[in-house]
Design a protein around this motif. Structure first.
Motif, mmCIF file in Angstrom:
data_model
loop_
_atom_site.group_PDB
_atom_site.id
_atom_site.type_symbol
_atom_site.label_atom_id
_atom_site.label_comp_id
_atom_site.label_asym_id
_atom_site.label_seq_id
_atom_site.Cartn_x
_atom_site.Cartn_y
_atom_site.Cartn_z
ATOM 1 N N ARG A 273 0.896 -1.192 0.020
ATOM 2 C CA ARG A 273 0.020 -0.103 -0.046
ATOM 3 C C ARG A 273 0.952 1.260 0.098
ATOM 4 O O ARG A 273 1.979 1.306 0.690
ATOM 5 N N ARG A 275 2.448 4.442 1.060
ATOM 6 C CA ARG A 275 2.538 5.213 2.416
ATOM 7 C C ARG A 275 3.616 6.307 2.171
ATOM 8 O O ARG A 275 4.531 6.097 1.323
ATOM 9 N N ASN D 182 0.395 7.951 7.954
ATOM 10 C CA ASN D 182 0.573 6.204 7.857
ATOM 11 C C ASN D 182 -0.327 5.500 8.726
ATOM 12 O O ASN D 182 -1.231 4.641 8.151
ATOM 13 N N MET D 185 -3.872 6.025 7.757
ATOM 14 C CA MET D 185 -4.297 5.142 6.387
ATOM 15 C C MET D 185 -4.339 3.517 6.610
ATOM 16 O O MET D 185 -5.219 2.827 6.160
ATOM 17 N N ARG D 188 -7.724 2.737 8.241
ATOM 18 C CA ARG D 188 -8.553 2.701 7.173
ATOM 19 C C ARG D 188 -8.725 1.470 6.603
ATOM 20 O O ARG D 188 -9.334 0.790 6.205
ATOM 21 N N ASP D 189 -7.374 1.037 6.100
ATOM 22 C CA ASP D 189 -7.406 -0.004 5.213
ATOM 23 C C ASP D 189 -7.687 -1.422 5.877
ATOM 24 O O ASP D 189 -8.361 -2.362 5.487
ATOM 25 N N LEU D 208 -3.882 12.292 1.900
ATOM 26 C CA LEU D 208 -4.575 11.350 2.749
ATOM 27 C C LEU D 208 -5.857 11.321 2.318
ATOM 28 O O LEU D 208 -6.501 10.281 2.235
#
Ligand SMILES: Nc1ncnc2c1ncn2[C@@H]1O[C@H](COP(=O)(O)OP(=O)(O)OP(=O)(O)O)[C@@H](O)[C@H]1O
Ligand SMILES: Nc1ncnc2c1ncn2[C@@H]1O[C@H](COP(=O)(O)OP(=O)(O)OP(=O)(O)O)[C@@H](O)[C@H]1O
Ligand SMILES: [Mg+2]
Ligand SMILES: [Mg+2]
Lengths: 334, 278, 492, 247, 305
Positions: A273, A275, D182, D185, D188-189, D208
């Protein structure tokens, strides 16, 4: 060269046994702006507060802090509270980091600004004058309805408005030294530009030296002449802003720049993913600092030597100092 | 490098030292004093009343020829109990009620406060007499009357402190976090409101003993020959001008108890505050 | 100079300005200078003419005729003639007016009528001490105008040597010389009555001169003014033998006090001399029998009777099956509490545990005058109190011992019930023959000693302080202070 | 799919004290916005434009004059919505140690067993880059950025489905900010956390957010996906904002 | 503000309820005025007659209705003791109580607030310690004790001040001092505690950064936020002034309401007790209302909400 407005020499601050600032040296000349950047918790605010004599729970444990104002030089490190008081507001202005708690919740904004004007502006004699001046100050920081703002209590204002109130108070006098602790965090880009311009103008017109604490490299490069990078209470790099940001010599500075939020610089993580790159790990807690270089545990280019000796700050170019054993290598291979 | 010598315990907090010593002495005296001194605090000698202090009677004798020192030592337990009971009752009822009123909707808040104001506005004398008529005389009932009279102070104090804290951002944050009112009140607002409450509580510990004395004339206080300090002091005043000791020594004892208690409270709070703030 | 008012400080404020509507010593002191009675007692206790110049009983001593002094006027200017006196006395016995201090008059006097320049009082029954009754301030002659206006309760209006000026509640009562007084004009120009309940404040006031006279002075302060002490230069303490008898009423319906032996044992265990020495600093006398020494028929304390006789007490208790002792409670008002506390210690050797209920006056009357059932419920075993009814043996006996006066109807707080005693008290009251009356009274006293429904303790002297340089102050046997004859020594 | 949060025609006014009368000042006017499951919505706009007010209204703290705020999930609001306050210090109980304040949230919502709380709190602290020693210290002893992280850790402790972050990263230096971004994120993932992210930093929005809402004077002037908005802003004000950002 | 107005408007209603409660409570007091007047010797018949005269023989409800009816016309009854109207009796005494109590509280505030501020500013200094010790002593001494001592020293020995009674200013000195002792200690400690708390706040740092002197910092910034508990406690006691100074008034022979109350209780003068109690309740309610207004001024957040 004339005497700098502020010069810290081997300046140390401790909270009890833990050392929050360790032998910091830096100078700011008249009209110059120094940006102080660094990991949060690295001691930036501590440096600012101890220069103001407003540190709570800690003490200056070594070094000197020389302030030159009106041709006089005083060492802030050993100053009595009484002499400090004479300096505060008039000779040293400060914008605090947290604008909500830094404003008196029970007092209207107008009254709080008025206090500064009464103390430091001998040219304003009547309450009417001061009120007008207060409104003008707020107007200059971009507050749309200064009159309403003056008659509000802090909790009735937005975060950005409070921050601008703090700024207006600091700008009400003509200090020799202005300490701005993250003054633009709560401001939108447009307003921020306006504030930076204000500070710059003050530096240019009145020769105010500015210690500008920030995380915002954009703001730093817009306003500062030079920049100092602090990490875990130690200074890692210091130099002209263009040099340091353009060609950082310390791995930490490099890491910081690489952490800037930017879609282009994002990289996939273990799960693939996207980042931000950032730096792994966290700064050491005060009191748990390693023996060698404080950044060594997180440094991507760490060597055995780094763990053993604490690198001293040394010049790598004119006015550009770095505390890294391998500083010279980075000049060639970025 | 030479480390500084460790500071003497208490050098930084003399309150704590004084408080601990006074309270310690008091507790020891309460526990062992009667045993050590022996003697009968109720033994009278009507032919030798109001003897000035001497070796055999270090604090003199009272209007019945009883040894004042002996009575003071025996009375210590009573005093401790008095302070404890009335504080526990007054603060124990007043503070929770006040906290709740401070968080309650406006109408309930007004209602609680009005009732509490009215109770407080009742002259203490009448309130105490009502207690006698309802519950009968006795020291315990006297303490309840005193406590009842000071409950409203705690209610109002706690309530006002709550009102001023409940709009702070961190209390809002707690609401957002889903903390129940009770949790917010007792775990968060209470510790932050503790200082003024503590001041009120410790300072009133002295007045408790003194009020107990003034109630004893209603037949509400300690019944003779219990060596209750307040009663001893107020009985002693009738001889002031001819003999100072029956009033002076109980007075000093009360003052020392209050000072000890306050110092201990202050000291503990300071220590707690500073250790947790560092 | 004598223009300065004489300041007299009492321990409590007057309760009213109406002499017939009160029963308090302090109030009597204040009212005394404003009013006059038909007859009066002098400092020696002898009965003298007052508003009546002469008096004469009928043969059966039921009808008394008083000749009224001519030319006397009330302070408001109204004449104090036979008509006014008659109306004043009629008001006294009027049941509808229900004056607080009039009960004895209502019981004794059947009617009052005017007879020319004289007033005729007709008694309901013979009453040996009748003349004493008309010397008491309750029977003072009051102005019909003031009675009419209904303001007697807060404005004094009589014929006395001083006239009422003001009563500022909580502050003072002020009186000035009555220029129209028929008798000897008083030497002092005015009297300023003040009061404080604090014994030590009274003492201080005497020393600072805030008061010229203070009454009562607590016994402990006697020594402060003893010769040789510095305060002796400022003031002198005087004592007046007093009829104020302190006694303890025992609940004759409550076990084990229902046994006369137990009651007598309690009385025997009391060291009355210690009480007088310790509590009164010697300013008093032990009381061993029902009547106080000022009554000619009183039995004196016999040798050793004023000391504790513990062994006899033990024996009696044993006889009654109470040798292990018992618990009992006493209700007492704040000022008398020390007595109870002393008794508590004196009875301890008998195993008698006395629990003291110190009560405020209002509460005390409630519990002391409670009916038998209530006292049984509250386990009220004793009540401690005092009063003074000088000279009149009937007033010392009837309220306390007769069945008809059992609480709540009267002051027989222990419900003592003895038909023989009732009869003898009636007989003594009506008996006009001193000798046979004396016999009856002695019999009453020894019966009461045996039954011990009440334990007499002591009489307390009235102690009062007078600033040096002031003379003519005296206290009456019932404890009130008389200041009308006061004078100051002329300034050097 | 229905959005997790939908705000419809929201109006918020604050009382304004005059000398004699009491007026109302309208702060937020007719705002409608949605946050979908797992979506990150940026709320941007001039300072004083009402961003925090909207956030407070969603969290149940501001007086809503009219309009609707709907959450699709069930359970108490606190389990669904959490908020990170703009001023981190003021939002912490000054007298309770930081660790206990976080552990408390675990207790309130019975998120884990009692004996696990400490470990879990330490994990949360570690996640936002704070050392173990932080557990026992009072808020007072932390720097501005550290306090911000405490606020984040505490909000995360409740495991909300929607997180409102009011300038949560403004006080952070860029490296910590990168870590926190990070982290968000990741959440969220991994967990499907939705985010209403208030910020002044358009760079952060760019990295973001999926969508952005632009607010001015209490009104929405533009909303849309970040990519589109950054590429071709429709509104004049949005344009000036973006220009100022690019410097 | 409007909230306060609303509460003020509710006052008459509250007082009506309170008057009923007070009426019942006072008549529940043990004791019998008739017996107290007549003295212990009096037989029951006298007592009964007195009861009828005083109107105490009627049922309580009827007495209360009668009271209300008269109160509506501003007549609060007649003192059982001397027959004067209750309102006159109280009005005669009230100025004395208010003057003495007001002076005492003024003194307490004038010393307590600056003293507390000073102690907070110099926390840990010897001045601070001394003040704190003094407050403890002040709070633990019995009022009558201090009063008697003061009288002995200043009136009897030194003759500087009059012993007792009301009169010129010199008469006020001792009683006011004695009465102010406890509130002074309380206010001083509360102020100090509050100011200490506030002094830790960030905005105090801002104030200092402006260059304000410690004194201005404290008075202008800290006190406002620190005084709320002080105001609370003072207001509570202020209402009690009307009946609270019993001991002081008694010892100093001060013709105030406190002594009136004691005397009335002693004789069970119901109408007067009732009047004083109602007045005292009204006083406390008003004082608290006032205090809430003041506190609201100090705390803009509570006001806005
Ligand atoms: N009163 C205090 N007692 C103990 N430690 C403190 C105290 N104040 C600050 N510190 C510690 O000193 C260090 C430096 O804090 P400082 O506030 O200067 O950080 P900063 O560089 O300003 O960070 P930020 O950018 O987050 O504001 C931190 O580790 C903090 O925990
Ligand atoms: N309690 C209040 N009473 C009155 N006005 C208020 C209150 N709270 C906020 N306001 C006003 O509402 C407006 C919007 O405030 P808000 O805090 O929502 O702005 P913001 O968009 O978050 O700004 P910033 O970026 O500066 O934090 C401001 O003008 C502020 O003055
Ligand atoms: Mg900082
Ligand atoms: Mg905001």
């Amino acid at each position: 060269m004339t005497q700098p407005a502020l010069s810290l020499e081997d300046f140390s601050v401790s909270f009890g046994e833990t050392v929050a600032l360790e032998r910091i040296s830096l100078t700011i000349a008249r009209g110059e702006t120094l940006a102080l950047v660094g990991e949060s918790g690295s001691g930036k605010s501590v440096a600012a507060l101890s220069t103001m004599g407003l540190l709570r729970g800690g003490r200056i444990s070594g070094g000197r802090a020389l302030l030159t104002t009106g041709g006089r030089t005083v060492d802030l490190a050993g100053l009595s509270e009484k002499s400090f008081r004479a300096l505060r507001g008039r000779d040293i202005g400060m914008i605090f980091q947290e604008p909500m708690s830094a404003l008196n919740p029970a007092m209207k904004i107008g009254a709080q600004i008025n206090e500064c004007l009464v103390l430091h502006r001998d040219d304003l004699n009547t309450g009417e004058d001061r009120r007008r001046e207060a409104a003008a100050l707020l107007g200059r920081t971009g507050i749309a309805d200064p009159e309403r703002c003056l008659s509000s209590y802090p909790h009735q204002l937005s975060g950005g408005m409070r921050q601008r109130v703090m700024i207006a108070m600091a700008l009400s006098a003509t200090p020799a030294l202005l300490i701005a602790d993250e003054p633009t965090t709560a401001l939108d880009a447009g307003t921020r530009g306006r504030i930076l311009a204000l500070i710059r103008a003050m530096a240019a017109e009145r020769g105010t030296a500015t210690l500008f604490i920030t995380h915002d490299f954009g703001a730093a490069s817009a306003i500062a002449d030079r920049v100092a990078v602090l990490y875990a209470g130690r200074m890692l790099e210091e130099g002209p802003i263009a040099d340091v940001l353009g060609a950082p010599r310390h791995p930490y500075t490099k890491g910081l720049l690489a952490s800037l939020p930017n879609r282009a610089s994002m990289a996939p993580d273990a799960h693939g993913r996207l980042r931000l790159r950032g730096m792994a790990g966290a700064a050491p807690a005060p009191g748990e600092k390693p023996d060698g270089c404080v950044f060594a545990p997180r440094c991507p280019a760490v060597q055995t030597a780094c763990m053993e000796t604490q690198p001293a700050l040394r010049g790598v170019e004119v006015g550009h100092d770095v505390a890294c054993l391998r500083a010279d290598e980075w000049a060639v291979a970025p | 490098m030479l480390r500084r010598l460790p500071a003497l315990p208490g050098a930084k907090e003399p309150e704590l030292l004084i408080g601990a010593v006074l309270c310690g002495v008091a507790v020891l005296a309460a526990l062992f004093g009667p045993m050590l001194l022996g003697g009968d605090p109720a033994a009278q000698d009507l032919f030798h009343v109001l003897q000035p202090p001497s070796w055999s009677h270090p604090c003199g004798t009272d209007a019945f020829g009883r040894d004042i020192l002996l009575r003071l030592v025996y009375g210590l337990r009573l005093t401790i109990m008095e302070i404890a009971v009335s504080l526990v009752v007054a603060a124990g009822v007043g503070v929770p009620v006040g906290l709740c009123a401070g968080m309650a909707p406006a109408w309930l808040d007004s209602a609680i406060m009005t009732v509490s104001d009215v109770v407080f506005a009742f002259p203490g004398l009448i309130l105490a007499l009502l207690v006698v008529s309802l519950m009968g005389p006795g020291l315990f009932h006297a303490l309840l009357a005193i406590a009842a009279f000071s409950i409203p102070v705690y209610i109002r104090l706690a309530r006002n402190l709550t009102v001023s804290l409940r709009h702070s951002v961190w209390v809002e944050a707690l609401q957002v976090l889903g903390a129940s009112r009770a949790r917010i009140l007792f775990l968060h607002i209470l510790p932050n409101a503790a200082t003024p409450l503590l001041v009120q509580a410790t300072l009133s510990s002295g007045t408790v003993v003194l009020s107990a004395a003034s109630l004893s004339f209603l037949g509400l206080g300690a019944q003779p020959p219990l060596p209750e300090w307040g009663t001893m002091m107020s009985d002693g005043r009738n001889a002031l001008g001819a003999a100072f000791w029956p009033c002076l020594f109980p007075g000093l004892a009360i003052a020392a108890a209050v000072i000890g208690l306050n110092c201990l409270g202050d000291g503990l709070r300071d220590r707690f505050d500073s250790s947790s703030r560092r | 100079a004598d223009d300065a008012p004489l300041t007299v400080m009492l321990s409590e404020p007057p309760r009213t300005m109406d002499p017939a509507d009160q029963n308090a010593t302090e109030t009597a002191s204040v009212l005394e200078p404003f009013y006059e009675t038909l007859l009066k007692r002098d400092a020696q206790g002898t009965i003298q003419p007052g508003l009546a110049t002469s008096w004469r009983p009928s043969a059966d001593r039921l009808v008394w005729t008083f000749s009224i002094r001519p030319g006397v006027r009330f302070h408001d200017g109204a004449p104090c003639d036979a008509a006014a006196v008659t109306r004043s006395l009629q008001r006294l016995i009027d049941r509808k007016v229900a004056l607080a201090g009039a009960s004895v008059y209502r019981a004794v006097i059947a009617s009052v009528r005017q007879d020319g320049e004289a007033v005729v009082v007709i008694l309901a029954r013979p009453y040996a001490d009748f003349l004493s009754l008309v010397t008491l301030v309750q029977s003072a002659i009051v102005s019909p105008i003031a009675v009419e206006g209904g303001e007697l309760s807060h404005r004094a209006d009589g014929t006395g040597p001083f006239r009422f000026v003001s009563w500022r509640a909580g502050e003072n009562v002020f009186a000035t010389r009555n220029r129209g007084y028929w008798g000897v004009a008083p030497a002092i120009a005015a009297i300023d009555w003040r009061w404080s309940p604090e014994p030590s404040v009274l003492n201080m006031a005497l020393q600072t001169g805030d008061a010229d006279v203070v009454i009562p002075l607590a016994p402990v302060f006697g020594r402060v003014y003893a010769p040789g002490q510095s305060a002796a230069a400022l003031a002198t303490v005087k004592r007046q033998r007093s009829a104020a008898l302190f006694w303890l009423a025992l609940n004759t319906r409550l076990k084990p006090l229902d046994d006369a032996r137990v009651r007598r044992a309690l009385s025997l265990a009391i060291d009355r001399r210690a009480l007088v020495t310790g509590l009164l600093d010697g300013f008093g006398a032990p009381a061993c029998h029902a009547l106080t020494p000022d009554v000619p028929d009183a039995l004196p304390c016999g040798a050793g009777e004023d000391r504790a006789r513990i062994d006899m007490a033990r024996a009696l208790l044993k006889e009654a099956g109470q040798e292990k002792g018992f618990s009992v409670s006493v209700v007492v008002q704040e000022p008398e509490e020390p007595i109870a506390e002393a008794l508590q210690a004196m009875w301890r050797p008998l195993g008698v545990v006395l629990s003291i209920r110190r009560q405020e006056a209002g509460v005390w009357v409630q519990s002391a005058f409670a009916p038998p059932e209530e006292k049984a419920r509250e386990e009220t075993g004793m009540a401690l109190t005092s009063w003074s009814a000088p000279y009149v043996s009937d007033l010392q006996l009837r309220p306390l011992y007769t069945t008809g006066n059992s609480a709540p109807h009267g002051a027989n707080l222990g419900f003592y019930n003895n038909a023989e005693i009732d009869r003898m008290i009636d007989a003594a009251a009506q008996d006009n023959q001193p000798a046979s009356r004396h016999e009856t009274l002695l019999a009453i006293q020894s019966t009461l000693d045996r039954d011990a429904p009440i334990v007499p303790l002591f009489t307390r002297d009235t102690l009062y302080g007078v600033r040096n340089g002031i003379s003519g102050i005296w206290a009456a046997t019932e404890g009130s202070i008389r200041v009308v004859d006061a004078r100051r020594a002329q300034a050097q | 799919m229905t959005p997790l949060l939908s705000v419809r025609n929201l109006h918020v006014s604050y009382p304004e004290n005059g000398v004699f009368r009491r007026g109302w000042r309208s702060i937020v006017k007719d705002v409608s916005l949605t946050v979908g499951n797992g979506e990150i919505v940026g709320l941007i706009g001039e300072s004083g434009s009402g961003k925090s007010t909207i956030a407070r209204a969603v969290a149940g703290l501001a007086p809503v004059s009219s309009g609707a705020i709907e959450l699709t999930g069930n359970g108490p609001r606190a389990r669904q919505v959490q908020m990170i306050f703009q001023d981190p210090f003021a939002s912490l109980d000054p007298r309770m140690s930081v660790g206990r304040q976080i552990a408390e949230v675990l207790a309130i919502h019975a998120i884990c067993a009692k004996d696990e709380r400490r470990a879990r709190t330490l994990a949360l602290l570690a996640r936002v880059g704070l050392p173990e020693s932080a557990y026992d210290r009072l808020p007072h002893a932390f720097s501005g950025g550290q306090r911000a992280r405490i606020g984040i850790a505490r909000a995360l402790a409740a495991e909300p489905r929607l997180l409102i972050a009011d300038e949560a990263t403004a006080a952070l230096d860029v490296s910590v900010q990168a870590q926190v971004l990070n982290l968000l994120m990741d959440l969220r993932d991994d967990l499907g956390l939705s985010l209403l992210f208030i910020t002044h930093d358009l760079a952060v929005v760019g990295v973001l957010c999926d969508r952005a809402v632009v607010l001015r004077h209490g009104e929405i002037v533009e909303q849309g996906t970040v990519a589109e908005m950054f590429a071709a802003p429709q509104n004049e004000y949005t344009k000036t904002l973006l220009e100022a950002h690019r410097g | 503000m409007s909230r306060l107005l609303r509460r003020a408007a509710a006052l008459p209603l509250i007082m009506l309820g309170v008057s009923a409660a007070v009426f019942v409570a006072i008549h529940a007091l043990p004791g019998d005025p008739a017996r107290l007047m007549a003295g212990p010797q009096a037989p029951e018949s006298t007592i009964m007659a007195l009861r009828v005269r005083l109107g105490l023989d009627q049922p309580l409800g009827a007495q209360y209705l009668h009271f209300l009816e008269r109160a509506a016309h501003g007549d609060f009854g007649i003192s059982l003791r001397d027959g004067s109207p209750v309102s006159t009796v109280i009005v005669e005494r009230l100025p004395y109580s208010l003057a003495l109590g007001g002076l005492a509280y003024l003194l307490a505030l004038l010393v307590g607030v600056p003293g507390g501020a000073f102690a907070a500013a110099r926390e840990g200094s010897w001045g601070d310690r001394l003040l704190m010790a003094a407050t403890l002593v002040g709070a633990s001494l019995a009022g009558f004790w201090v009063a008697l001592l003061g009288m002995e020293v200043f009136a009897v020995r030194l003759r500087w001040l009059p012993l007792m009674g009301a009169g010129d200013w010199r008469h006020y000195v001792l009683p006011a001092l004695v009465l102010s002792l406890l509130p002074m200690a309380m206010i001083l400690r509360m102020t100090r505690a509050g100011a200490r708390e506030v002094l830790r706040q960030d905005y105090i740092r801002t104030a200092r950064a402006k260059g304000l002197s410690p004194w201005t910092t404290i008075t202008r910034h800290a006190l406002r936020n620190a005084l709320a508990p002080v105001v609370t406690v003072v207001a509570l006691n202020l209402g009690g002034l009307i009946s609270g100074a019993v001991v002081t008034e008694t010892v100093f022979d001060w013709p105030g309401v406190g002594r009136l109350l004691v005397d009335s209780v002693r004789y069970r003068d119901y109408p007067v007790i009732q009047g004083v109690t109602l007045l005292s309740v009204l006083g406390v309610l008003l004082a608290n209302l006032l205090a809430e207004g003041v506190i609201a001024r100090f705390d803009p957040k509570a006001r806005g909400a």
